[in-house]
Design a protein around this motif. Structure first.
Motif, PDB file in Angstrom:
ATOM      1  N   GLN A 179       0.752  -1.204  -0.122  1.00  0.00           N
ATOM      2  CA  GLN A 179       0.219   0.013   0.051  1.00  0.00           C
ATOM      3  C   GLN A 179       0.803   1.265  -0.125  1.00  0.00           C
ATOM      4  O   GLN A 179       1.878   1.345   0.816  1.00  0.00           O
ATOM      5  CB  GLN A 179      -0.964   0.061   1.307  1.00  0.00           C
ATOM      6  CG  GLN A 179      -1.807  -1.285   1.154  1.00  0.00           C
ATOM      7  CD  GLN A 179      -2.731  -0.961   2.473  1.00  0.00           C
ATOM      8  OE1 GLN A 179      -3.558  -0.194   2.755  1.00  0.00           O
ATOM      9  NE2 GLN A 179      -2.893  -2.093   3.355  1.00  0.00           N
ATOM     10  N   VAL A 180       0.459   2.130  -0.714  1.00  0.00           N
ATOM     11  CA  VAL A 180       1.297   3.549  -0.793  1.00  0.00           C
ATOM     12  C   VAL A 180       0.553   4.578   0.134  1.00  0.00           C
ATOM     13  O   VAL A 180      -0.636   4.599   0.020  1.00  0.00           O
ATOM     14  CB  VAL A 180       1.215   4.016  -2.159  1.00  0.00           C
ATOM     15  CG1 VAL A 180       1.740   5.427  -2.349  1.00  0.00           C
ATOM     16  CG2 VAL A 180       1.999   2.919  -3.261  1.00  0.00           C
ATOM     17  N   THR A 181       1.327   5.271   0.774  1.00  0.00           N
ATOM     18  CA  THR A 181       0.902   6.299   1.773  1.00  0.00           C
ATOM     19  C   THR A 181       1.099   7.666   1.177  1.00  0.00           C
ATOM     20  O   THR A 181       2.477   7.903   0.897  1.00  0.00           O
ATOM     21  CB  THR A 181       1.239   6.131   3.194  1.00  0.00           C
ATOM     22  OG1 THR A 181       0.737   4.929   3.778  1.00  0.00           O
ATOM     23  CG2 THR A 181       0.632   7.359   4.117  1.00  0.00           C
ATOM     24  N   ASP A 182       0.327   8.496   1.027  1.00  0.00           N
ATOM     25  CA  ASP A 182       0.604   9.908   0.407  1.00  0.00           C
ATOM     26  C   ASP A 182       0.615  10.909   1.507  1.00  0.00           C
ATOM     27  O   ASP A 182      -0.357  11.025   2.313  1.00  0.00           O
ATOM     28  CB  ASP A 182      -0.790   9.905  -0.597  1.00  0.00           C
ATOM     29  CG  ASP A 182      -0.593  11.658  -1.093  1.00  0.00           C
ATOM     30  OD1 ASP A 182       0.381  12.262  -1.348  1.00  0.00           O
ATOM     31  OD2 ASP A 182      -1.593  12.000  -1.577  1.00  0.00           O
ATOM     32  N   ILE A 183       2.008  11.421   1.365  1.00  0.00           N
ATOM     33  CA  ILE A 183       2.231  12.436   2.473  1.00  0.00           C
ATOM     34  C   ILE A 183       2.092  13.851   1.440  1.00  0.00           C
ATOM     35  O   ILE A 183       2.990  14.184   0.555  1.00  0.00           O
ATOM     36  CB  ILE A 183       3.498  12.669   2.972  1.00  0.00           C
ATOM     37  CG1 ILE A 183       3.605  11.074   3.573  1.00  0.00           C
ATOM     38  CG2 ILE A 183       3.960  13.691   3.729  1.00  0.00           C
ATOM     39  CD1 ILE A 183       5.146  10.747   4.180  1.00  0.00           C
ATOM     40  N   ALA A 184       1.113  14.877   1.678  1.00  0.00           N
ATOM     41  CA  ALA A 184       0.691  16.117   0.996  1.00  0.00           C
ATOM     42  C   ALA A 184       1.423  17.131   1.480  1.00  0.00           C
ATOM     43  O   ALA A 184       0.752  17.496   2.815  1.00  0.00           O
ATOM     44  CB  ALA A 184      -0.953  15.897   0.526  1.00  0.00           C
ATOM     45  N   LEU A 185       2.135  17.813   0.963  1.00  0.00           N
ATOM     46  CA  LEU A 185       2.709  19.068   1.413  1.00  0.00           C
ATOM     47  C   LEU A 185       1.653  20.165   1.052  1.00  0.00           C
ATOM     48  O   LEU A 185       0.689  20.043   0.291  1.00  0.00           O
ATOM     49  CB  LEU A 185       4.027  19.322   0.822  1.00  0.00           C
ATOM     50  CG  LEU A 185       5.080  18.321   1.004  1.00  0.00           C
ATOM     51  CD1 LEU A 185       6.417  18.605   0.480  1.00  0.00           C
ATOM     52  CD2 LEU A 185       5.158  17.662   2.505  1.00  0.00           C
ATOM     53  N   GLN A 186       2.160  21.468   1.816  1.00  0.00           N
ATOM     54  CA  GLN A 186       1.348  22.684   1.380  1.00  0.00           C
ATOM     55  C   GLN A 186       1.208  23.080  -0.098  1.00  0.00           C
ATOM     56  O   GLN A 186       2.188  23.176  -0.733  1.00  0.00           O
ATOM     57  CB  GLN A 186       1.801  23.838   2.378  1.00  0.00           C
ATOM     58  CG  GLN A 186       1.007  25.127   2.344  1.00  0.00           C
ATOM     59  CD  GLN A 186       1.296  26.144   3.066  1.00  0.00           C
ATOM     60  OE1 GLN A 186       2.594  26.217   3.287  1.00  0.00           O
ATOM     61  NE2 GLN A 186       0.576  26.868   3.797  1.00  0.00           N
ATOM     62  N   PRO A 187       0.097  23.284  -0.571  1.00  0.00           N
ATOM     63  CA  PRO A 187      -0.052  23.838  -1.909  1.00  0.00           C
ATOM     64  C   PRO A 187       0.898  25.163  -2.141  1.00  0.00           C
ATOM     65  O   PRO A 187       0.972  26.012  -1.412  1.00  0.00           O
ATOM     66  CB  PRO A 187      -1.552  24.294  -2.047  1.00  0.00           C
ATOM     67  CG  PRO A 187      -2.211  23.467  -1.154  1.00  0.00           C
ATOM     68  CD  PRO A 187      -1.317  23.163  -0.050  1.00  0.00           C
ATOM     69  N   GLY A 188       1.638  25.235  -3.449  1.00  0.00           N
ATOM     70  CA  GLY A 188       2.474  26.146  -3.575  1.00  0.00           C
ATOM     71  C   GLY A 188       3.926  26.084  -3.042  1.00  0.00           C
ATOM     72  O   GLY A 188       4.801  26.660  -3.324  1.00  0.00           O
ATOM     73  N   GLU A 189       3.940  24.948  -2.112  1.00  0.00           N
ATOM     74  CA  GLU A 189       5.347  24.786  -1.506  1.00  0.00           C
ATOM     75  C   GLU A 189       6.341  23.817  -2.382  1.00  0.00           C
ATOM     76  O   GLU A 189       5.881  23.108  -3.216  1.00  0.00           O
ATOM     77  CB  GLU A 189       5.086  23.894  -0.202  1.00  0.00           C
ATOM     78  CG  GLU A 189       6.233  23.710   0.828  1.00  0.00           C
ATOM     79  CD  GLU A 189       5.813  23.218   2.229  1.00  0.00           C
ATOM     80  OE1 GLU A 189       6.179  23.375   3.201  1.00  0.00           O
ATOM     81  OE2 GLU A 189       4.738  22.613   2.158  1.00  0.00           O
ATOM     82  N   THR A 190       7.727  24.510  -2.169  1.00  0.00           N
ATOM     83  CA  THR A 190       8.758  23.794  -3.244  1.00  0.00           C
ATOM     84  C   THR A 190       9.398  22.890  -2.625  1.00  0.00           C
ATOM     85  O   THR A 190       9.958  23.141  -1.383  1.00  0.00           O
ATOM     86  CB  THR A 190       9.293  24.926  -3.898  1.00  0.00           C
ATOM     87  OG1 THR A 190       8.662  25.937  -4.686  1.00  0.00           O
ATOM     88  CG2 THR A 190      10.480  24.102  -4.817  1.00  0.00           C
ATOM     89  N   LEU A 191       9.669  21.568  -3.074  1.00  0.00           N
ATOM     90  CA  LEU A 191      10.238  20.461  -2.273  1.00  0.00           C
ATOM     91  C   LEU A 191      11.755  20.917  -2.298  1.00  0.00           C
ATOM     92  O   LEU A 191      12.196  21.067  -3.428  1.00  0.00           O
ATOM     93  CB  LEU A 191       9.777  19.199  -2.915  1.00  0.00           C
ATOM     94  CG  LEU A 191      10.626  18.039  -2.279  1.00  0.00           C
ATOM     95  CD1 LEU A 191      10.221  17.646  -0.890  1.00  0.00           C
ATOM     96  CD2 LEU A 191      10.421  16.731  -3.215  1.00  0.00           C
ATOM     97  N   GLY A 192      12.369  20.515  -1.310  1.00  0.00           N
ATOM     98  CA  GLY A 192      13.812  20.831  -1.279  1.00  0.00           C
ATOM     99  C   GLY A 192      14.693  19.385  -1.340  1.00  0.00           C
ATOM    100  O   GLY A 192      15.218  19.108  -2.454  1.00  0.00           O
TER     101      GLY A 192
END
Length: 312
Positions: free
Chosen positions: A103-116
């Motif tokens: 099973q895959v778990t989705d970790i959703a960040l804040q909209p507009g946030e840029t991943l480092g």
């Protein structure tokens, strides 16, 4: 003649009889000496047992463990929106994520946030990747995690242009969180202030709200009803109590102030969307709802807060 024949017969009988072997009689009255048993070969002595002493846990290590436990935030039933667990974001908090193989778990960040970057303590037994959804200002990064087997545990650090997320991942046979995301109290309050300024026809949630004067030093304890508040804060003049979205579909609990003697009294407040707005500050209050079985949720100022700015 008869004597000669008898003697001859006796001699023939003796000749035909097998000779019996008679052991020699020991001399004197001494008993026969038994043969000595053969001497066993010398054996190599077993090596001495080695005792392995378990290393004693240091006081510093115990303090680290205690700090990690205290900072870990577990999933809460009243913080689910459909199948998504919504955590309130705070720096330094460790968010617990349950996963399962297959099973895959989705970790959703804040909209507009840029991943480092995404760093994991175990990159061999976990599959960790990222993707995006939406476009423009609504573009959203999703970090996807999946374990190879049950019984695993590791940590993940996610850095972005806005936040640093600390997560601990555990895997079980079947239980997995479908998805999780966060709310951002200070960002939401700024958005509320902007919305209040634009919607002059509607009464604002907090008139003249100053983000710099916000205080989040409140704790929420007690029962776990569906309407349990998400957080409480004040701006030095008013106290705001934020509820989950389900408050709009159910009965709203009344608010009581509780003094130092434990005496409760009703207090006036306004309902603005998902917020109770109380035009005063307090040290302790309770939300109570129910007759036969009454749910009680307590809101109290955390220890160590500045009492000079408060009135009860």
């Amino acid at each position: 003649m008869k004597t000669v024949i008898i003697a001859a017969l006796a001699s023939a009988a003796i000749a035909s009889t097998p000779h019996a072997i008679i052991p020699p009689k020991p001399a004197g009255n001494k008993p026969p000496v038994a043969e000595a048993a053969p001497t066993p070969p010398p054996t190599t002595p077993a090596p001495p047992l080695t005792h392995h002493h378990k290393a004693r846990t240091s006081a510093a290590e115990l303090r680290v463990r205690a700090a990690n436990r205290a900072a870990t935030l577990e999933p809460a039933a009243n913080a689910y929106i459909n199948a998504v667990q919504v955590y309130p974001f705070s720096d330094g908090v460790v968010f617990h994520v349950f996963t399962a193989p297959g099973q895959v778990t989705d970790i959703a960040l804040q909209p507009g946030e840029t991943l480092g970057a995404v760093a994991s303590g175990d990159t061999v037994r976990w599959i960790i990747g990222d993707t995006t959804s939406g476009a423009g200002s609504d573009k959203r990064t999703h970090v996807l995690v999946k374990p190879f087997t049950a019984g695993l545990s590791t940590n993940v650090v996610i850095t972005t242009d806005r936040h640093v997320y600390h997560l601990t991942l555990t895997s079980s046979e079947r239980t997995a969180m479908v998805a999780l995301s966060w709310t951002y109290p200070q960002d939401q309050l700024i958005a509320l202030k902007a919305a209040a300024e634009q919607a002059r026809a509607a009464e604002p949630v907090a008139s003249g709200l100053s983000v710099e004067q916000l205080h989040f030093d409140y704790t929420i304890s007690g029962d776990q009803p569906t309407w349990r508040p998400l957080r409480a804060f004040d701006d030095g003049r008013q106290t705001f109590i934020e509820f989950p979205a389900s408050l709009a579909t159910g009965e709203a609990p009344p608010l009581f102030l509780v003094d130092a003697k434990g005496t409760a009294s009703l207090v006036n407040y306004r309902l603005q969307g998902r917020f109770y707005v109380v035009d005063r500050l307090f040290d302790a209050a309770e939300l109570r709802l129910g007759l036969k079985h009454q749910d009680v949720v307590r809101i109290s100022r955390a220890d160590g807060a500045d009492t000079r700015r408060r009135t009860s």
